[in-house]
Design an enzyme around this catalytic site. Structure first.
Site, PDB file in Angstrom:
ATOM      1  N   HIS A 261       1.072  -1.081   0.181  1.00 38.18           N
ATOM      2  CA  HIS A 261       0.131  -0.126   0.002  1.00 38.18           C
ATOM      3  C   HIS A 261       1.123   1.112  -0.230  1.00 38.18           C
ATOM      4  CE1 HIS A 261      -3.848   2.802   0.909  1.00 38.18           C
ATOM      5  NE2 HIS A 261      -2.383   2.787   2.260  1.00 38.18           N
ATOM      6  N   GLU A 262       1.793   1.098   0.966  1.00 30.21           N
ATOM      7  CA  GLU A 262       2.619   2.260   1.028  1.00 30.21           C
ATOM      8  C   GLU A 262       3.444   2.896  -0.065  1.00 30.21           C
ATOM      9  OE1 GLU A 262       1.683   4.815   3.408  1.00 30.21           O
ATOM     10  OE2 GLU A 262       0.643   3.390   4.555  1.00 30.21           O
ATOM     11  N   HIS A 265       1.698   4.933  -2.706  1.00 25.87           N
ATOM     12  CA  HIS A 265       2.179   6.395  -2.524  1.00 25.87           C
ATOM     13  C   HIS A 265       3.353   6.517  -3.009  1.00 25.87           C
ATOM     14  CE1 HIS A 265      -1.609   7.088  -0.337  1.00 25.87           C
ATOM     15  NE2 HIS A 265      -1.385   5.629   0.873  1.00 25.87           N
ATOM     16  N   GLU A 291      -4.754   7.956  -2.329  1.00 25.79           N
ATOM     17  CA  GLU A 291      -5.425   6.836  -2.041  1.00 25.79           C
ATOM     18  C   GLU A 291      -5.764   5.788  -3.307  1.00 25.79           C
ATOM     19  OE1 GLU A 291      -5.389   5.441   0.764  1.00 25.79           O
ATOM     20  OE2 GLU A 291      -4.538   6.691   1.503  1.00 25.79           O
TER      21      GLU A 291
END
Lengths: 496, 496
Positions: A261-262, A265, A291
């Site tokens: 997830h990160e 980003h 997001e």
């Protein structure tokens, strides 16, 4: 180049330096800084904030921005001037003294929140939270246009063009279609085994595999670092210094998917072109767009069977004892298991947006309806019981689980759900343009990443999220793609 | 409070914030920052430097400092104004543009040096070093008083009252007495066994024991952190955030004593009172005084048999395989073994000051005699051969071993030797005042630390090192204590 624009440059450079220094202090505060550093460091961060404030609201800057309006500017220059002008408007409404107090409060607030969460003691954080809300509302009232509601002012900060009216509809759609769908699933009788995801997964092994998958999806360790913090986050000093954190526990999927997830980003920020980085448009377009990237990598890519086919063996190799006998199909089912739970960051893909919906409803009450802070733990618990059928046994797994409010970030949460919906709309389009699952099966994530870089990352803040969605897919934001994606994927999984 | 002094405060606060941010960037650069971050981050650091420059040399600040001269100030206020006034003088001589260029050069320089050292490639660093020397000389020439030599200007920055004349005498004394003494020892035929200090000492075990000993000597982990970097160093944001680094290799004593050494530095900064921290006098008095504390802990305490009697068992417990059969006496002999070597930071206590002497002689040549940078590797090697009888086989263990020049720090090295000499003078005095070795044997380091805090740390920069030495011992700086300490200690050890 416009003369006025040129004269603005040294001011922008200073503002950028103060901002970057603040980012480094925040990173440091959450990953490494010693316990007692608190108030002395807050003083420094407070000074940097008020320096930023002074530069942006300097009367010469204000005058030059107006003059720029008369000159011919390139599209990038115009966008920078537009961002600056909005920032001036935002800051000029707030008296310097209050701005600085607020900066010190949020710096201190994060530490107090972390302690309170650790001690499961809401009262410890409540007075700070009350102050944070007071400042937030006061600042929003300074900036509100005539008739504009305070929470709408805050929402606009994170996602331009999405106000309570739009969001009530958005969450309404999700509630109407997803809540009954979730009920159908939980009552389907289908049981998915996921016991093997929990165990004595060693921290160093989790770190090693986390680094492998970060790199596999495209995180560039020459331009970034990975560390540990209470709550995973991504931050960036510029496009060549982007940092992610994770945390480790007995559930191997927690750190694994937080890293992916990160990384989503981070790759957005690493994909900002050199011409834009360290300028006011040198970051992701909006929180929602950010997001959309992180959740795209986490869920649409990371929880896709096609993604795991070529690399599941690598995971088994790292954890032979725990996963040696688990097939890739069993593993993929397990990481997609739907289970209404308490912690947002650990929620499954389907129930996730309901966690966000709860926060949206509570923020509305805090900002628009003067909900008393003292009542938060109970209201939080009640809403979880109502929508998800689970009730937190303490505030650590309840109202204190997220860092956002301690940083003064109200209006941020909805962007998580919007991001998921943006991602689903992009996915629907991309599947027509490329053999999406085929690429994943061949381990060719770079083609997908390149599409995102080319169509999203490289624009920085030059376009809004809504405009980008439209330019890419040829259609305005449409949440139905999100609902369709979820009901199709989870309908199949729980077909029994 | 003087009105002018009061008006100075917001300026001082800003200067402090910029300085602290720079310190954090330096720390980050050497411990964590990603490889590619380089030039973008340098830009930020350059801006912070020039902001610091602008505040300190702001014409209002200059005027207020002059006005303060007429007002009645407390001793602390006077000292702050004195430091500020010296800082103004130092900075005003340098054009803002050059100051900024130099800041960017040193930020970049550290990275280039690290790469060059890794690749054992002096040519890679030489052009940067040349520029660093040019700037350093130019800046010194701006500041030199009439007839003052450039290297004296630099020396004064690190240790007030110690110029080439004094240092030629100081190093002359050491050369006269220590060089023949060293010869006697190396020819004594006494062999000390230290093979057990080298081995497969696991990094995590070294870290664990390092943390234990840092805490044992008094490093407060609530106010500090420990990390890894190429070259061990200490830095501080303020008295409640003090950071040390170390590095690990196969020689367990390297990291062990670097941790105790840096802890000595760190405790000095942790001992600065709250009233002084985050002001211009809120740091150690001088580089030499700082080294007196770090080398005091490393050598006078840390290589003392009395220190090890109560805690050697702890070390054995951590490393049963490597040290289980080594007695405390054998261990203490080993950590005091005299062996002329190539790396300053790994040098034994006796030969250490000869490493410094070499750097002093070379810096004099670079600054005063226009020594060509290209000739450095050979001159370095020649001097090592002449004084220590060893010759580096490459630049990594030769001229590129120290970080200092890459940071533009010329004139710093002599303070290492001075610090050792200050420490020996303090030790001679303290032995009359307390049962020094008795305290160590009982593990009561706090009494010794308290003496240092009470007589040194708490003054910050209120007094010079020389004044403090005089106030404590009743005597001016006297290098003979150092020579006597060394010849007595090592005379015994090598008595055969």
């Amino acid at each position: 180049m416009s003369r006025a624009y040129e004269e603005l440059q040294p001011y922008l450079e200073r503002a950028q330096a103060f901002q970057t220094a603040k980012v480094l202090f925040e990173w440091d505060n959450e990953t490494l800084a010693p316990k007692a550093a608190g108030s002395n460091t807050s003083k420094v961060v407070g000074t940097l904030s008020s320096e930023y404030f002074s530069v942006i609201t300097d009367e010469k800057v204000v005058r030059l921005v107006k003059e720029c309006g008369k000159d011919e500017l390139t599209p990038v220059e115009s966008a920078i001037v537009r961002e600056l002008s909005e920032e001036i408007e935002k800051l000029q409404c707030v008296p310097a003294k209050e701005y600085r107090e607020f900066a010190e409060l949020t710096s201190e607030g994060t530490r107090i929140w972390a302690d309170a969460r650790k001690e499961k003691n809401f009262e410890k954080f409540a007075p700070t939270l009350k102050k944070l809300i007071e400042y937030t509302k006061k600042f929003a009232s300074y900036r509100a246009k005539e008739g504009q509601r305070l929470y709408d002012v805050l929402l606009e900060d994170y996602e331009k063009g999405f106000d309570m009216e739009t969001l009530d509809k958005f969450f309404g759609t999700l509630r109407e279609q997803l809540v009954p769908f979730l009920k159908k699933i939980t009552e389907s009788g289908v049981e998915i085994r996921d016991d093997f995801l929990t165990g004595d997964y060693k921290e160093e092994d989790q770190e090693a595999i986390g680094r492998f998958f970060a790199e596999y999806v495209g995180f560039d360790f020459d331009k970034g670092v990975m560390a540990v913090s209470a709550h995973p986050f991504t931050t960036n000093l510029h496009n060549k210094d982007v940092r992610i954190t994770t945390s480790y526990n007995r559930h191997v999927d927690d750190s694994l998917f937080s890293v992916i997830h990160e990384s989503g980003h981070a790759m957005y920020e690493m994909g900002i072109p050199d011409e834009l980085t360290q300028t006011l448009v040198g970051q992701g377009a909006s929180m929602g767009m950010h997001e959309s990237q992180s959740r795209f990598f986490e869920n649409i890519i990371g929880r896709n069977e096609a993604f795991w086919l070529p690399v599941y063996g690598k995971l088994q190799e790292q954890f032979p004892k725990e996963l040696g006998k688990v097939t890739v199909q069993e593993f993929v089912k397990a990481i997609n298991k739907v289970e209404p739970s308490l912690i947002r960051t650990q929620a499954d893909e389907l129930t996730y947006s309901l966690h966000v919906m709860i926060r949206y409803e509570i923020e509305k009450m805090l900002i628009e309806e003067d909900l008393e802070v003292e009542k938060l733990p109970e209201i939080w618990a009640d809403k979880y019981e109502e929508y998800l059928g689970v009730r937190p046994k303490d505030v650590a797994e309840g109202v204190l689980q997220d860092i956002h409010w301690s940083q003064g970030a109200f209006g941020y949460f909805p962007s998580y759900a919007l991001g998921s919906a943006f991602g689903a709309q992009l996915y629907a389009y991309m599947k027509h343009k490329m053999d999406f699952e085929g690429l994943l099966e061949k381990g060719e994530i770079s083609t997908i990443r390149e599409f995102l870089r080319e169509n999203i990352h490289r624009y920085g803040k030059l376009k809004t999220s809504r405009q980008m969605l439209k330019d890419i897919t040829g259609e305005d934001f449409n949440p139905q793609y999100y609902v369709d994606y979820l009901t199709e994927k989870y309908g199949k999984l729980y077909a029994g």
